[in-house]
Design a protein around this motif. Structure first.
Motif, mmCIF file in Angstrom:
data_model
loop_
_atom_site.group_PDB
_atom_site.id
_atom_site.type_symbol
_atom_site.label_atom_id
_atom_site.label_comp_id
_atom_site.label_asym_id
_atom_site.label_seq_id
_atom_site.Cartn_x
_atom_site.Cartn_y
_atom_site.Cartn_z
ATOM 1 N N HIS A 177 -49.049 -40.844 -43.728
ATOM 2 C CA HIS A 177 -48.213 -39.694 -43.347
ATOM 3 C C HIS A 177 -46.757 -40.029 -43.704
ATOM 4 C CE1 HIS A 177 -48.188 -41.577 -38.984
ATOM 5 N NE2 HIS A 177 -48.011 -42.466 -39.906
ATOM 6 N N SER A 179 -44.420 -39.968 -41.518
ATOM 7 C CA SER A 179 -43.740 -40.421 -40.294
ATOM 8 C C SER A 179 -43.059 -41.793 -40.417
ATOM 9 C CB SER A 179 -44.719 -40.412 -39.116
ATOM 10 O OG SER A 179 -45.262 -39.125 -38.958
ATOM 11 N N GLN A 182 -39.376 -41.846 -40.542
ATOM 12 C CA GLN A 182 -38.624 -41.767 -39.275
ATOM 13 C C GLN A 182 -38.081 -43.147 -38.910
ATOM 14 O OE1 GLN A 182 -40.441 -40.277 -35.728
ATOM 15 N NE2 GLN A 182 -41.575 -38.659 -36.767
ATOM 16 N N ARG A 203 -54.880 -40.208 -47.916
ATOM 17 C CA ARG A 203 -55.995 -40.489 -47.009
ATOM 18 C C ARG A 203 -57.295 -40.332 -47.768
ATOM 19 N NH1 ARG A 203 -54.164 -37.124 -41.594
ATOM 20 N NH2 ARG A 203 -52.016 -37.846 -41.703
ATOM 21 N N GLN A 216 -46.561 -34.162 -47.507
ATOM 22 C CA GLN A 216 -46.090 -33.757 -46.188
ATOM 23 C C GLN A 216 -44.576 -33.691 -46.206
ATOM 24 O OE1 GLN A 216 -47.369 -36.578 -43.207
ATOM 25 N NE2 GLN A 216 -49.283 -35.485 -42.874
ATOM 26 N N GLU A 218 -41.673 -34.534 -43.252
ATOM 27 C CA GLU A 218 -41.415 -34.999 -41.903
ATOM 28 C C GLU A 218 -40.035 -34.519 -41.497
ATOM 29 O OE1 GLU A 218 -43.781 -36.860 -40.722
ATOM 30 O OE2 GLU A 218 -42.883 -37.466 -38.823
ATOM 31 N N PHE A 257 -49.972 -36.547 -30.136
ATOM 32 C CA PHE A 257 -49.675 -37.488 -31.219
ATOM 33 C C PHE A 257 -49.123 -38.741 -30.556
ATOM 34 C CE2 PHE A 257 -48.935 -33.234 -33.027
ATOM 35 C CZ PHE A 257 -49.863 -33.259 -34.062
ATOM 36 N N PHE A 259 -46.866 -40.686 -31.441
ATOM 37 C CA PHE A 259 -45.431 -40.938 -31.630
ATOM 38 C C PHE A 259 -44.545 -39.915 -30.948
ATOM 39 C CE2 PHE A 259 -46.718 -38.213 -35.069
ATOM 40 C CZ PHE A 259 -47.848 -38.840 -35.591
ATOM 41 N N THR A 260 -45.141 -38.913 -30.292
ATOM 42 C CA THR A 260 -44.315 -37.931 -29.577
ATOM 43 C C THR A 260 -44.840 -37.734 -28.164
ATOM 44 O OG1 THR A 260 -45.663 -36.293 -30.732
ATOM 45 C CG2 THR A 260 -43.387 -36.553 -31.471
ATOM 46 N N GLY A 290 -47.454 -30.108 -36.641
ATOM 47 C CA GLY A 290 -47.429 -30.920 -35.425
ATOM 48 C C GLY A 290 -45.990 -31.299 -35.107
ATOM 49 N N CYS A 291 -45.694 -31.412 -33.816
ATOM 50 C CA CYS A 291 -44.310 -31.716 -33.448
ATOM 51 C C CYS A 291 -44.245 -32.287 -32.029
ATOM 52 C CB CYS A 291 -43.453 -30.455 -33.529
ATOM 53 S SG CYS A 291 -44.079 -29.097 -32.536
ATOM 54 N N GLY A 292 -43.078 -32.658 -31.613
ATOM 55 C CA GLY A 292 -42.924 -33.149 -30.244
ATOM 56 C C GLY A 292 -41.608 -33.889 -30.073
ATOM 57 N N ALA A 313 -39.357 -34.507 -33.453
ATOM 58 C CA ALA A 313 -39.884 -34.773 -34.794
ATOM 59 C C ALA A 313 -40.958 -33.744 -35.096
ATOM 60 C CB ALA A 313 -40.468 -36.180 -34.863
ATOM 61 N N PHE A 314 -41.230 -33.577 -36.365
ATOM 62 C CA PHE A 314 -42.339 -32.695 -36.752
ATOM 63 C C PHE A 314 -42.897 -33.136 -38.089
ATOM 64 C CE2 PHE A 314 -39.855 -30.438 -39.915
ATOM 65 C CZ PHE A 314 -38.563 -30.496 -39.412
ATOM 66 N N GLY A 315 -44.145 -32.732 -38.343
ATOM 67 C CA GLY A 315 -44.772 -33.058 -39.623
ATOM 68 C C GLY A 315 -45.556 -31.853 -40.117
#
Ligand code: DAH
Length: 367
Positions: A177, A179, A182, A203, A216, A218, A257, A259-260, A290-292, A313-315
């Motif tokens: 990803h 991420s 970050q 992947r 992606q 980020e 997730f 990480f969030t 996805g986010c958080g 953050a978001f992806g």
């Protein structure tokens, strides 16, 4: 007969005045060639008495060196002139308008990339980059995914052996990803941070909506007072601009997730017809990203004090956005390099995406 000093002056003047490499070489041969004037003088040394021979030999050698150096210097000058002339003559004016019959097309992923950068750029985000080949610290551990974390299995990872270590924990990965960017950003930059990181991800997966390489973007925002409300407003503005639907319906679903914390997924409203998908309205929902709020452990791993700073953050999957926005049903076709496909789904070059000039420039869609 011309004395050595006069000869030297004459030769150096001729060399300096040589207009091109050919003229320069002719002067060189006339002086230093087999029958050149300096060569002739050197041949004549043998006939002189010993003392004169030594003195005259010295002078001739000095003359020869001076002439050789001057030739070399002028040669460099002329070569530079020639190069500059050619560069000026052969330059292409890249600002000329593209001819309408241009064959080239911009790939939908490149187009979406530009659109996303244009939207977040307008909001004051910078573009950050990271390597495709990552260590496990940046790809997993620092993102609150230690070695035994079940989320690692979710991301069918391609591992790359580390030539310097047989320990599996030291092996590299192709990033699963975006991420890890970050973490790399936090390591190198002090808050406030506002970045997006678009790029390739990998992947082990292959079907109509998954390919082993995909893209992606980020997002990461860190400051002292950044909250979930900022996240919601920022991402709402993003989908509204991206799908070009002013009153687009959105909802945030609680999610997980590593990480969030808290984590959410953002859905947009849509209407799913038999052969059609209408985005922005209707009673169906489409998961978009996805986010958080960045997990305190992730901030700490990036060297940022979680008691002082917080952020979101978001992806987002770029290819998935391209499929949705431009109605492309199979992700695998993106990477088959089929020119017929590119001609159909690609975009006319130089239809730049910008918030003011039009984002997707549908007029430029090559269909
Ligand atoms: N890294 C996640 C993935 O590849 C996407 C993601 C989700 C990124 C939530 C985030 C986030 O930064 O907050 O599935």
């Amino acid at each position: 007969m011309e004395n050595i000093e006069d000869l030297q002056n004459r030769l150096l003047a001729e060399i300096a005045a040589a207009a091109d490499l050919k003229a320069l070489d002719e002067t060189r041969v006339a002086a230093l060639g087999k029958k050149g004037c300096i060569t002739e003088k050197m041949k004549g040394l043998g006939a002189l008495p010993v003392e004169e021979k030594i003195a005259a030999g010295k002078k001739l050698n000095l003359l020869k060196t001076a002439v050789e150096n001057a030739v070399e210097k002028r040669k460099n000058e002329l070569e530079t002139l020639e190069l500059n002339r050619r560069l000026a003559e052969e330059s292409i004016d890249v600002t000329l308008p593209v001819r309408p019959e241009t064959q080239g097309r911009i790939h939908p992923v490149s187009k979406i990339y530009e659109e996303v950068v244009a939207i977040f750029g307008e909001m004051g985000f910078e573009v950050a980059e990271g390597p495709d080949i990552e260590d496990q610290f940046h790809n997993f551990n620092a993102l609150n995914m230690p070695a035994d974390h079940p989320a690692r299995q979710m991301q069918d990872t391609f591992y790359i052996p580390n030539p310097d270590s047989a320990d599996f924990d030291d092996s590299y990965v192709v990033r699963t990803h975006t991420s890890p960017v970050q973490i790399r950003t936090m390591e190198n930059k002090k808050p406030p941070i506002r970045i997006i990181a678009p790029g390739r991800t990998y992947r082990s997966d292959y079907d109509a909506t998954h390919t082993p390489m995909f893209h992606q973007v980020e997002g990461l925002v860190i400051d002292k007072t950044t909250t979930m409300a900022h996240l919601k407003g920022c991402l709402y503005d993003f989908v509204r601009a991206f799908f070009e639907v002013d009153n687009i319906k959105v909802r945030y679903r609680p999610s997980y997730f590593p990480f969030t914390e808290p984590s959410a997924e953002m859905d947009i409203g849509c209407k799913k017809g038999k052969d059609e998908l209408k985005i922005g309205e209707g009673n169906d929902w489409l998961e978009i990203l996805g986010c958080g709020m960045v997990h305190p452990k992730v901030l700490a791993a990036g060297g940022i004090d979680p008691d002082e700073y917080q952020g979101f953050a978001f992806g987002v999957g770029l290819d998935r956005l391209a499929m949705l926005k431009y109605g492309i049903p199979d992700l695998r076709t993106f990477f088959e390099s089929d020119l017929r496909w590119l001609k159909h789904y690609g975009f006319v070059p130089l239809d730049e995406s910008s918030m003011t000039g039009g984002l997707s420039n549908n007029g430029g869609l090559a269909r």
